[in-house]
Design a protein around this motif. Structure first.
Motif, PDB file in Angstrom:
ATOM      1  N   GLY B  44       0.768  -1.240   0.000  1.00 37.67           N
ATOM      2  CA  GLY B  44       0.000   0.000   0.000  1.00 37.67           C
ATOM      3  C   GLY B  44       0.802   1.295   0.000  1.00 37.67           C
ATOM      4  N   ILE B  45       2.115   1.181  -0.088  1.00 41.26           N
ATOM      5  CA  ILE B  45       2.942   2.390  -0.034  1.00 41.26           C
ATOM      6  C   ILE B  45       3.040   3.051  -1.399  1.00 41.26           C
ATOM      7  N   ARG B  46       2.845   4.381  -1.395  1.00 36.39           N
ATOM      8  CA  ARG B  46       2.877   5.124  -2.668  1.00 36.39           C
ATOM      9  C   ARG B  46       4.248   5.050  -3.321  1.00 36.39           C
ATOM     10  N   GLN B  47       4.246   4.855  -4.623  1.00 36.25           N
ATOM     11  CA  GLN B  47       5.475   4.856  -5.408  1.00 36.25           C
ATOM     12  C   GLN B  47       5.389   5.922  -6.479  1.00 36.25           C
ATOM     13  N   TYR B  48       5.997   7.043  -6.221  1.00 38.70           N
ATOM     14  CA  TYR B  48       5.994   8.123  -7.207  1.00 38.70           C
ATOM     15  C   TYR B  48       7.059   7.838  -8.256  1.00 38.70           C
ATOM     16  N   ASP B  49       6.687   7.933  -9.518  1.00 40.81           N
ATOM     17  CA  ASP B  49       7.687   7.749 -10.566  1.00 40.81           C
ATOM     18  C   ASP B  49       8.018   9.101 -11.197  1.00 40.81           C
ATOM     19  N   ASN B  50       8.853   9.074 -12.194  1.00 43.23           N
ATOM     20  CA  ASN B  50       9.311  10.335 -12.781  1.00 43.23           C
ATOM     21  C   ASN B  50       8.182  11.195 -13.330  1.00 43.23           C
ATOM     22  N   SER B  51       7.201  10.557 -13.876  1.00 40.15           N
ATOM     23  CA  SER B  51       6.122  11.364 -14.451  1.00 40.15           C
ATOM     24  C   SER B  51       5.306  12.029 -13.338  1.00 40.15           C
ATOM     25  N   ASP B  52       5.216  11.362 -12.192  1.00 33.80           N
ATOM     26  CA  ASP B  52       4.543  11.983 -11.045  1.00 33.80           C
ATOM     27  C   ASP B  52       5.329  13.203 -10.560  1.00 33.80           C
ATOM     28  N   ILE B  53       6.623  13.013 -10.480  1.00 33.37           N
ATOM     29  CA  ILE B  53       7.486  14.125 -10.059  1.00 33.37           C
ATOM     30  C   ILE B  53       7.336  15.287 -11.032  1.00 33.37           C
ATOM     31  N   SER B  54       7.294  14.961 -12.294  1.00 31.74           N
ATOM     32  CA  SER B  54       7.154  15.992 -13.312  1.00 31.74           C
ATOM     33  C   SER B  54       5.839  16.741 -13.147  1.00 31.74           C
ATOM     34  N   ARG B  55       4.780  15.980 -12.882  1.00 35.85           N
ATOM     35  CA  ARG B  55       3.486  16.611 -12.649  1.00 35.85           C
ATOM     36  C   ARG B  55       3.543  17.515 -11.419  1.00 35.85           C
ATOM     37  N   LEU B  56       4.226  17.035 -10.399  1.00 37.56           N
ATOM     38  CA  LEU B  56       4.302  17.828  -9.174  1.00 37.56           C
ATOM     39  C   LEU B  56       5.071  19.123  -9.389  1.00 37.56           C
ATOM     40  N   ARG B  57       6.137  19.054 -10.154  1.00 36.84           N
ATOM     41  CA  ARG B  57       6.876  20.284 -10.473  1.00 36.84           C
ATOM     42  C   ARG B  57       5.988  21.242 -11.264  1.00 36.84           C
ATOM     43  N   PHE B  58       5.226  20.652 -12.171  1.00 30.72           N
ATOM     44  CA  PHE B  58       4.278  21.453 -12.952  1.00 30.72           C
ATOM     45  C   PHE B  58       3.311  22.180 -12.019  1.00 30.72           C
ATOM     46  N   ILE B  59       2.806  21.443 -11.042  1.00 30.81           N
ATOM     47  CA  ILE B  59       1.882  22.046 -10.075  1.00 30.81           C
ATOM     48  C   ILE B  59       2.550  23.204  -9.354  1.00 30.81           C
ATOM     49  N   GLN B  60       3.775  22.979  -8.921  1.00 36.07           N
ATOM     50  CA  GLN B  60       4.470  24.024  -8.174  1.00 36.07           C
ATOM     51  C   GLN B  60       4.649  25.289  -9.003  1.00 36.07           C
ATOM     52  N   ARG B  61       5.009  25.108 -10.253  1.00 32.19           N
ATOM     53  CA  ARG B  61       5.228  26.286 -11.103  1.00 32.19           C
ATOM     54  C   ARG B  61       3.929  26.986 -11.428  1.00 32.19           C
ATOM     55  N   ALA B  62       2.915  26.175 -11.704  1.00 30.64           N
ATOM     56  CA  ALA B  62       1.624  26.775 -12.058  1.00 30.64           C
ATOM     57  C   ALA B  62       1.042  27.516 -10.850  1.00 30.64           C
ATOM     58  N   GLN B  63       1.306  26.996  -9.665  1.00 28.43           N
ATOM     59  CA  GLN B  63       0.825  27.676  -8.469  1.00 28.43           C
ATOM     60  C   GLN B  63       1.486  29.041  -8.314  1.00 28.43           C
ATOM     61  N   LYS B  64       2.752  29.098  -8.621  1.00 28.87           N
ATOM     62  CA  LYS B  64       3.447  30.381  -8.548  1.00 28.87           C
ATOM     63  C   LYS B  64       2.848  31.370  -9.535  1.00 28.87           C
ATOM     64  N   MET B  65       2.202  30.835 -10.556  1.00 30.66           N
ATOM     65  CA  MET B  65       1.554  31.713 -11.527  1.00 30.66           C
ATOM     66  C   MET B  65       0.108  31.993 -11.154  1.00 30.66           C
ATOM     67  N   ASN B  66      -0.216  31.727  -9.899  1.00 34.19           N
ATOM     68  CA  ASN B  66      -1.549  32.032  -9.394  1.00 34.19           C
ATOM     69  C   ASN B  66      -2.662  31.172  -9.989  1.00 34.19           C
ATOM     70  N   PHE B  67      -2.308  30.062 -10.583  1.00 31.85           N
ATOM     71  CA  PHE B  67      -3.372  29.157 -10.995  1.00 31.85           C
ATOM     72  C   PHE B  67      -3.848  28.405  -9.756  1.00 31.85           C
ATOM     73  N   SER B  68      -5.151  28.256  -9.644  1.00 30.40           N
ATOM     74  CA  SER B  68      -5.710  27.495  -8.532  1.00 30.40           C
ATOM     75  C   SER B  68      -5.497  26.014  -8.781  1.00 30.40           C
ATOM     76  N   LEU B  69      -5.649  25.200  -7.752  1.00 25.84           N
ATOM     77  CA  LEU B  69      -5.504  23.760  -7.931  1.00 25.84           C
ATOM     78  C   LEU B  69      -6.532  23.233  -8.930  1.00 25.84           C
ATOM     79  N   ALA B  70      -7.723  23.790  -8.916  1.00 28.59           N
ATOM     80  CA  ALA B  70      -8.743  23.363  -9.883  1.00 28.59           C
ATOM     81  C   ALA B  70      -8.273  23.662 -11.308  1.00 28.59           C
TER      82      ALA B  70
END
Lengths: 139, 139
Positions: B44-70
DNA sequence: ATACTACATGGAGCCAACTCCAGGTCAAAT
DNA sequence: ATTTGACCTGGAGTTGGCTCCATGTAGTAT
């Protein structure tokens, strides 16, 4: 000696018309301690007087200046004794200015970045240049 | 045929170190549907792969651009099919720029007003010029 | 064997500033 | 007499983005 001006009383509905705040909001200000307790009639109806209206206008203007209700509650207390509170008011204002400028700088950067993204859109054939840019800004 | 690059798996603790997001936040992204379900080990332990990491970086950058999580959730979907989503992305970005510029204008005005208040403080002897100014800005 | 650590889950709590609701009162109009 | 409308109260719900909690498990270290 009291002032000879009549001191009209407004019911909550009058105030909502006058200031454009909802009755719930007005009650909330009282409940949350931003405003002191408003006078009531014998049957419990709120009677806003001129000084209450004045405080409410103060709240509205201070809110436009990005002061939080907590800060405004403090400002209203300082307003009771302006002489004594000068320094504190100035400090609070200076801090608000600083916050404003910081946010301004951030938003300026952000605006430039967004504009750049949109510019990328002209003159790119394949893919979505905006998404690619968000993607590999680190690359 | 799969890509020949090894695809490392990160546990949630690795990701918090790598990206500076809390484990709770990472789980929250999944729970709230910003991220798709992360793969799990048998236990049951989460396994983040590279594409997950990439998505997460995307989230971080988009958040800095004031995009909401939605909005980011939508952007991530568009990222899956950039070709098709170009117009939508551009529109979202244009709107974000518009919001940014509007907020920028507001804050500029506000900054000027606050600066003015502070200037009033020099060269006023009695009372608190700031409070007076918030008071009778209409007068 | 046991302690420790990192993880899992569902769900509650937090912040600000409201907003809404159920149930009750009061005064005026029909 | 009753209905309407404005008002009262305490308390719950909303939004966004987390953050915290209790409880449980899996795997490793001593």
């Amino acid at each position: 000696m009291s002032t000879s001006t009549t001191h009209p009383c407004y019911r909550i509905g009058d105030v909502t018309e006058l200031l454009g705040l909802s009755a719930d909001t007005l009650r909330y200000y009282e409940k949350s301690g931003v405003l002191p307790r408003i006078a009531r009639t014998a049957s419990g109806i709120r009677q806003y007087d001129n000084s209450d209206i004045s405080r409410l206008r103060f709240i509205q203007r201070a809110q436009k200046m990005n002061f939080s209700l907590a800060e405004i509650r403090d400002l209203l207390r300082m307003r009771e004794d302006p002489q004594h509170a000068r320094d504190e008011v100035r400090q609070l204002t200076a801090q608000k200015l600083k916050e404003t400028q910081a946010r301004l700088a951030e938003l300026t950067t952000l605006g430039n970045e967004l504009q750049l993204l949109l510019n990328l859109c002209r003159g790119s054939a394949a893919g979505c240049p905006i998404i690619e840019r968000i993607d590999d800004k680190d690359a």
